[in-house]
Motif scaffolding. Sequence first.
Motif, PDB file in Angstrom:
ATOM      1  N   THR A   1       0.835  -1.207   0.000  1.00  0.00           N
ATOM      2  CA  THR A   1       0.000   0.000   0.000  1.00  0.00           C
ATOM      3  C   THR A   1       0.867   1.253   0.000  1.00  0.00           C
ATOM      4  O   THR A   1       0.527   2.253  -0.635  1.00  0.00           O
ATOM      5  CB  THR A   1      -0.934   0.016   1.221  1.00  0.00           C
TER       6      THR A   1
ATOM      7  N   PHE B   1       2.195   1.718  -3.523  1.00  0.00           N
ATOM      8  CA  PHE B   1       1.114   2.193  -4.388  1.00  0.00           C
ATOM      9  C   PHE B   1       0.871   3.683  -4.162  1.00  0.00           C
ATOM     10  O   PHE B   1       0.728   4.461  -5.131  1.00  0.00           O
ATOM     11  CB  PHE B   1      -0.160   1.406  -4.103  1.00  0.00           C
ATOM     12  N   ALA B   2       0.823   4.091  -2.886  1.00  0.00           N
ATOM     13  CA  ALA B   2       0.613   5.497  -2.565  1.00  0.00           C
ATOM     14  C   ALA B   2       1.772   6.347  -3.071  1.00  0.00           C
ATOM     15  O   ALA B   2       1.572   7.466  -3.569  1.00  0.00           O
ATOM     16  CB  ALA B   2       0.448   5.671  -1.054  1.00  0.00           C
ATOM     17  N   ASN B   3       2.993   5.815  -2.967  1.00  0.00           N
ATOM     18  CA  ASN B   3       4.161   6.537  -3.438  1.00  0.00           C
ATOM     19  C   ASN B   3       4.120   6.728  -4.960  1.00  0.00           C
ATOM     20  O   ASN B   3       4.473   7.804  -5.479  1.00  0.00           O
ATOM     21  CB  ASN B   3       5.429   5.775  -3.049  1.00  0.00           C
ATOM     22  N   THR B   4       3.673   5.694  -5.677  1.00  0.00           N
ATOM     23  CA  THR B   4       3.535   5.796  -7.130  1.00  0.00           C
ATOM     24  C   THR B   4       2.531   6.878  -7.503  1.00  0.00           C
ATOM     25  O   THR B   4       2.778   7.702  -8.392  1.00  0.00           O
ATOM     26  CB  THR B   4       3.081   4.445  -7.723  1.00  0.00           C
ATOM     27  N   TRP B   5       1.397   6.887  -6.809  1.00  0.00           N
ATOM     28  CA  TRP B   5       0.373   7.906  -7.073  1.00  0.00           C
ATOM     29  C   TRP B   5       0.902   9.308  -6.765  1.00  0.00           C
ATOM     30  O   TRP B   5       0.659  10.255  -7.529  1.00  0.00           O
ATOM     31  CB  TRP B   5      -0.879   7.608  -6.259  1.00  0.00           C
ATOM     32  N   ASP B   6       1.620   9.452  -5.658  1.00  0.00           N
ATOM     33  CA  ASP B   6       2.190  10.753  -5.304  1.00  0.00           C
ATOM     34  C   ASP B   6       3.121  11.269  -6.404  1.00  0.00           C
ATOM     35  O   ASP B   6       3.092  12.463  -6.748  1.00  0.00           O
ATOM     36  CB  ASP B   6       2.969  10.656  -3.983  1.00  0.00           C
ATOM     37  N   ASN B   7       3.949  10.382  -6.953  1.00  0.00           N
ATOM     38  CA  ASN B   7       4.888  10.798  -7.998  1.00  0.00           C
ATOM     39  C   ASN B   7       4.174  11.155  -9.296  1.00  0.00           C
ATOM     40  O   ASN B   7       4.608  12.057 -10.018  1.00  0.00           O
ATOM     41  CB  ASN B   7       5.922   9.694  -8.241  1.00  0.00           C
ATOM     42  N   ILE B   8       3.089  10.454  -9.597  1.00  0.00           N
ATOM     43  CA  ILE B   8       2.300  10.814 -10.777  1.00  0.00           C
ATOM     44  C   ILE B   8       1.702  12.207 -10.609  1.00  0.00           C
ATOM     45  O   ILE B   8       1.713  13.026 -11.533  1.00  0.00           O
ATOM     46  CB  ILE B   8       1.195   9.766 -11.037  1.00  0.00           C
ATOM     47  N   VAL B   9       1.187  12.489  -9.408  1.00  0.00           N
ATOM     48  CA  VAL B   9       0.609  13.807  -9.126  1.00  0.00           C
ATOM     49  C   VAL B   9       1.674  14.892  -9.221  1.00  0.00           C
ATOM     50  O   VAL B   9       1.448  15.966  -9.809  1.00  0.00           O
ATOM     51  CB  VAL B   9      -0.053  13.820  -7.726  1.00  0.00           C
TER      52      VAL B   9
ATOM     53  N   PHE C   1       6.689   4.468 -11.978  1.00  0.00           N
ATOM     54  CA  PHE C   1       5.549   5.350 -12.151  1.00  0.00           C
ATOM     55  C   PHE C   1       5.523   5.944 -13.555  1.00  0.00           C
ATOM     56  O   PHE C   1       4.449   6.231 -14.100  1.00  0.00           O
ATOM     57  CB  PHE C   1       5.552   6.457 -11.086  1.00  0.00           C
TER      58      PHE C   1
ATOM     59  N   LEU D   1       2.489   5.690 -16.008  1.00  0.00           N
ATOM     60  CA  LEU D   1       1.967   6.886 -16.664  1.00  0.00           C
ATOM     61  C   LEU D   1       1.940   6.689 -18.178  1.00  0.00           C
ATOM     62  O   LEU D   1       0.971   7.079 -18.845  1.00  0.00           O
ATOM     63  CB  LEU D   1       2.825   8.099 -16.297  1.00  0.00           C
TER      64      LEU D   1
END
Length: 281
Positions: free
Chosen positions: A164, A167-175, A256, A260
């Motif tokens: 988890t 996953f959160a780290n991947t989302w943060d980097n996409i943002v 990421f 993306l």
Amino acid sequence: MGSLISDILSYLWQVVLTTVTQVFILLGPLLLLAYIMHLVAKKNEKLSYRVMGRKLYLYGFAWLGTSIHELGHAFFAKIFRHKITDMALFTPNSEDGNLGHVNHSFNPMSTYQRIGNFFIGIGPILFGVILLYFLSWLLFGFGFSKMAVYEIQADSFFSFSNFTGLFANTWDNIVIYLSLAFGPSSSFLKVLLLIYFLYAIGSSITLSPSDIKGSQGGFIYFVLALFIFNLFSSWIGDFMLWLLLDSFMLFFSFYFLMILSIIINLTFVGILSIFAKVLNK
């Protein structure tokens, strides 16, 4: 005697488990994402031919993606000391229908060069992602210093909290990436260039049957080499854990971008599918 055999079998089983874990940490997510990118790129390429026609697609986009594809093979061929015997980055009018090629030879007695076949085979995907990273740095100033870093829990790598967190780290980097790409310091031209590169590269990172076949042999040698290393070192303890985790986080820094790229090219697949239906192609 029975106790000795039991100890040997137990040790061999531990070596197998250690090797499987190490292979998963190093290559598991990478191979999964690479396979998804390959499938998306195949679909993207097929739809692009249908909607745009051969000439527009080849000379408008595929010239770049194909060139980067072949450079990916050549880049890893050089790293693993293979001899490049012939190379053509873009040959749209070749008799065999191939858009480009890299022919290379290696010393079959060299384990290092045999392992290299794996990385040469998947080289277009790895090289394409590395190139997208440097392109992002040139266009938007995106780099490791601006990325969100997750401190992985080494003692429980396969725990739910680690997954988890990743996953959160991947989302943060996409943002973070999108905020830079569409932020005040960006411009319409930069975004247009990014989309062009994502599409041109993303639709040309498919792996040919020969790429996959060559990489399979290299993968087997890689696993065997790791198994033999563990066979003679596991009795000391899993001292490679931190090194492997450092390698994993280095790879993870690029994951990421792969995700993306998959999302962007899936968007292209959707758009091209609509055009294909409208144009009845």
